[in-house]
Scaffold this active site. Sequence first.
Site, short mmCIF file in Angstrom:
data_model
loop_
_atom_site.label_atom_id
_atom_site.label_comp_id
_atom_site.label_asym_id
_atom_site.label_seq_id
_atom_site.Cartn_x
_atom_site.Cartn_y
_atom_site.Cartn_z
N HIS A 85 10.52 -3.14 -2.09
CA HIS A 85 9.77 -4.60 -2.41
C HIS A 85 10.69 -4.90 -3.40
CE1 HIS A 85 6.82 -6.71 -4.91
NE2 HIS A 85 6.30 -6.64 -4.63
N GLU A 133 10.37 -12.77 0.26
CA GLU A 133 9.70 -12.84 -0.56
C GLU A 133 10.64 -12.99 -1.97
OE1 GLU A 133 5.89 -9.97 -1.58
OE2 GLU A 133 7.65 -8.84 -1.54
#
Length: 214
Positions: A85, A133
Amino acid sequence: MFVLVNLKAYPCDGPAVARAVREVSEESGVRMAVAPQAAQLETIHDTGAETWAQHVSPVEQGSHTGSTLAEAVADAGAVGTLINHSERRLRLADIDGALSAADRADLETVVCANNPAQVGAAAALAPDAVAVEPPELIGGDVSVSTADPGVVKDAVDAATAVDEDVSVFCGAGVSTGSDVAAAGELGAEGVLLASGVAKADDPEAVLWDLVSEI
């Protein structure tokens, strides 16, 4: 479409969010899951919601103080894990190591990436899915699927060119049913979101909106 809610380290009522996720998922037929802090994995699993880890470390059982062991995550009830992430970046070799760890524990995997080029590199490591992302949109009110739809389409093309079996998810700014629908139209098979649900006054209402156009 798969909706994965990352609770990050927000001061929310994790079990309440998880119960809402379970109920909306069961009633809508849309696959949904929750990724809580490692210490809450078992508590969230006990709500009946599909539970994911936010991270697993690229280590085996042994002398690794402070690491998040994949086997421990699975024992606590998680069925999958995020890897890399934007708030927990790893080197490429460590991404590969974390994927191996997840495979040992039979965890489903989603590797996060900043852009289509990174999506292609991540897909080459054969995770179950890669999530695009762009960091500048994470936590904001504008979804990548509407702010820059080309990024999602290019990410899908990049992953497909490497491995057609790797799904592409869309993250960063996803907060509405329209965002989810737009992501699907661009070829994404899932979405990641956090603040849109975790910070909401009524998480269940937000979850119902998310699945409203699927």
